[in-house]
Design an enzyme around this catalytic site. Structure first.
Site, PDB file in Angstrom:
ATOM      1  N   ASP A  41     -50.768  28.519  14.673  1.00 58.85           N
ATOM      2  CA  ASP A  41     -52.544  28.947  14.741  1.00 58.85           C
ATOM      3  C   ASP A  41     -52.762  30.317  15.623  1.00 58.85           C
ATOM      4  O   ASP A  41     -52.576  31.178  17.096  1.00 58.85           O
ATOM      5  CB  ASP A  41     -52.777  28.218  16.080  1.00 58.85           C
ATOM      6  CG  ASP A  41     -54.383  27.929  16.942  1.00 58.85           C
ATOM      7  OD1 ASP A  41     -55.662  28.365  16.486  1.00 58.85           O
ATOM      8  OD2 ASP A  41     -54.987  28.117  18.110  1.00 58.85           O
ATOM      9  N   ASN A  64     -57.335  30.506  13.437  1.00 55.83           N
ATOM     10  CA  ASN A  64     -56.793  29.848  11.681  1.00 55.83           C
ATOM     11  C   ASN A  64     -57.131  28.784  11.106  1.00 55.83           C
ATOM     12  O   ASN A  64     -58.352  28.673  10.794  1.00 55.83           O
ATOM     13  CB  ASN A  64     -56.127  28.760  13.172  1.00 55.83           C
ATOM     14  CG  ASN A  64     -57.614  27.111  14.074  1.00 55.83           C
ATOM     15  OD1 ASN A  64     -57.776  28.248  14.476  1.00 55.83           O
ATOM     16  ND2 ASN A  64     -57.108  26.896  13.465  1.00 55.83           N
ATOM     17  N   GLU A  93     -60.640  24.724  15.483  1.00 51.07           N
ATOM     18  CA  GLU A  93     -60.058  23.191  15.550  1.00 51.07           C
ATOM     19  C   GLU A  93     -61.214  22.188  14.861  1.00 51.07           C
ATOM     20  O   GLU A  93     -60.192  21.189  15.468  1.00 51.07           O
ATOM     21  CB  GLU A  93     -59.783  23.266  17.154  1.00 51.07           C
ATOM     22  CG  GLU A  93     -58.481  24.059  17.822  1.00 51.07           C
ATOM     23  CD  GLU A  93     -58.609  25.408  17.407  1.00 51.07           C
ATOM     24  OE1 GLU A  93     -57.669  25.453  16.703  1.00 51.07           O
ATOM     25  OE2 GLU A  93     -59.533  25.874  17.819  1.00 51.07           O
TER      26      GLU A  93
END
Length: 599
Positions: A328, A286, A204
């Site tokens: 995601d 992701n 992230e």
């Protein structure tokens, strides 16, 4: 006068020598190191648990059957140990057991050595964490690795620490990456051929995913393999200098432009190893950012399973379960080796099974990655209409991709079209490892039924800052349940039975030769159910949510079961409407151990 005295002293001296020899022998037994054979055979050596997964293949199956469908009603707690202090939060550790000692990690990068039969604390190590760590999904740790006389675990500031397993003293410490750039580490390391195998966390934050192999005794790098296409892999010479070992993929083939340079794809779960085919398997996270309109293409090797040659550090094959991931969904979930009775050929195939966050269960040939089967293991999947078994690719529903904010963005926030999708980005299954029983042929999958509103927003990369370009709200799909423990037949693709749970299931699973399936719930229960039909046979309230996988072992002729308890993790942090539904759950931090009551 002196002769009788000498005669009297001799037996005492002999007894003293014998006692000393016995003590030294006991010390040698106590100091016995964990060998490569111990690790490769962990699935069948019932007196130990020295790998994350109860064996390098990750099946989480134990042949022990003293605790079974008839006797489990007599399972009682033997001891409980509190991790103490105010450092609670989520506890996701799988304990390890060797030579009568338990090694268990805890939140905030702590590890404890305990007497496995009494719970007495032998030593504790608390890693000194700097200010500014950036774990995405709580301050958890999923476990350690054992090798020789070392216990090795990772820390939230992206370091790897090796301790003497008998004293807790630091033997070596190595930096995985710079935590200030968003890197962290939460997985359990895995030992393969004397090497400690690790990935990294931080998808992230626009980090670059990578798998590393280090000499387990020294911590020195042997090879590193990036999991984002375009980055160079390396081997390391005797002086620790990097030597080019080939780029992962082909630069710009599936990542146009420059976004591959901050491409995410963090392999943030444990790796597994199959000695039958001599390959390491690890899933990748992701791509970064979440906003898929910024990065056209498949974005290899994100949201994939990759197989790596342990001797060369090169990718042998990959299978991408969500190409051009815009939700995601990741692909980090465990790839478990098993023997697949292929209905197309009638032959037994060396295969692997994976319950993906995207809601599909995949079966691949573990020698070359060929897709053998794919089917839903959750009730609702919006983003794709299915998986094309010929091409291996999803059949997308393009209406379910979050809208392009650069074309249709309105207002000050320039937000793209909001779409509702199931499963949510927390997945049909997330970090909680499933189990496979060679007795029943079923996978036991801790599944969740939930969806999300999701939208895209403009975003640009800034080192060490969140790099999403998306917003979301997670919502339950049903009033009566979110979680469901499911027995899945990998051949027929059918859900054989299920046990519903009000809260999301977030802990791992274990199955045994006693025809039992053990798993925990956020409501605090450790449960045992019949592996054949899902009938609940036993439960115990641990006092806090169970979001960790149970283990079992045999000691002095008795079978023990253990699980870590402590509510937290991603659900209360990211869960939206779901988090509100389970906000009554209490935090904690302890390990519980059980065995059969003797009448």
């Amino acid at each position: 006068m002196h002769t009788p005295l000498r005669s009297a002293r001799r037996p005492r001296l002999l007894a003293s020598f014998a006692a000393t020899a016995f003590a030294l022998a006991a010390l040698n037994v106590q100091a016995k190191g964990v060998t490569d054979d111990d690790i490769v055979n962990d699935a069948t050596i019932t007196t130990q648990v020295v790998t994350h997964g109860l064996g390098t293949k990750g099946q989480r199956y134990s042949p022990l059957d003293q605790v079974n469908t008839e006797t489990v009603k007599n399972l009682v707690p033997v001891w409980s140990f509190s991790f103490g202090g105010e450092k609670q939060r989520g506890q996701q550790s799988q304990p390890l057991i060797h030579d009568g000692k338990m090694y268990v990690t805890a939140s905030y990068s702590r590890i404890f050595a305990l007497d496995a039969t009494t719970g007495q604390k032998l030593w504790k190590y608390e890693h000194r964490l700097p200010d500014g760590i950036m774990p995405c999904c709580d301050v958890i740790n999923r476990g350690a690795a054992l090798y020789d006389d070392l216990v090795i675990f990772g820390t939230l500031d992206a370091q790897l620490v090796a301790l003497n397993k008998d004293t807790g003293k630091v033997v070596w410490r190595q930096k995985i990456e710079d935590y200030k750039a968003g890197y962290s580490f939460t997985a359990a390391p895995q030992i393969v051929k004397g090497m400690v195998i690790t990935g990294n966390s931080g998808g992230e934050f626009g980090i670059v995913g990578r798998v590393d192999a280090r000499d387990a005794k020294t911590g020195k790098l042997i090879w590193s393999r990036p999991t984002v296409e375009g980055h160079m892999g390396y081997t390391y010479d005797a002086e620790g200098k990097p030597v080019d070992n080939g780029i992962s993929g082909t630069t710009n083939a599936t990542w146009p432009g420059d976004l591959w340079k901050t491409g995410g794809a963090a392999p943030w779960q444990a790796a597994y190893y199959d000695p039958d085919v001599d390959l390491i398997y690890i899933g990748t996270g992701n791509p970064a950012p979440w906003n898929s309109w910024l990065r056209p293409g498949d974005n290899l090797y994100s949201s994939s399973t990759i197989a790596i040659d342990p001797d060369t550090g090169k990718i042998v094959w990959h299978y991408q379960s969500t190409p051009h991931d815009g939700w995601d969904f990741d692909g980090v979930n465990e790839f478990i080796s098993f023997e697949y009775n292929d209905p197309a050929t009638g032959k037994l195939v060396k295969a692997g099974g994976k319950a993906d966050r995207n809601g599909f269960f995949f079966v691949n040939d573990r020698t070359d990655g060929k897709l053998l089967n794919a089917f839903p293991f959750v009730n609702r999947i919006d983003w794709a209409k299915g998986i094309d078994l010929k091409t291996g690719r999803p059949i997308y529903d393009e209406e379910k991709r979050p809208g392009n904010p650069f074309v249709e963005g309105v207002g000050e926030d320039k937000k793209g079209k909001v779409v509702f999708n199931a499963p949510s980005f927390l997945g049909g299954k997330n970090q909680m490892p499933m189990a496979f029983s060679p007795k029943t042929g079923y996978f036991y999958v801790p599944a969740n039924e939930w969806g999300m509103d999701i939208w895209n927003e403009p975003i640009s990369y800034k080192r060490g800052a969140a790099y999403l370009g998306a917003g979301f709200t997670i919502k339950p799909l049903h009033e009566d349940f979110i979680g469901a423990m499911r027995a899945v037949d990998p051949v027929s693709g059918k859900i054989v039975w299920e046990v519903k749970n009000n809260a999301p299931l977030w802990g791992g699973v274990m199955t045994t030769g006693g025809d039992l399936v053990f798993y925990g719930t956020p409501e605090g229960y450790l449960k045992a159910i019949d592996a054949h039909n899902g009938k609940e046979l036993w439960q115990f309230q641990t006092g806090s949510g169970v979001i960790a996988p149970p283990v079992t072992w045999e000691q002095d002729g008795e079978q023990y079961v253990a699980v870590v308890s402590g509510w937290g993790g991603a659900v209360p942090l990211w869960g939206g409407d779901v988090a509100k539904r389970v906000n009554m759950l209490e935090q904690g931090g302890s390990v519980w151990v059980f065995k059969l009551h003797k009448s």
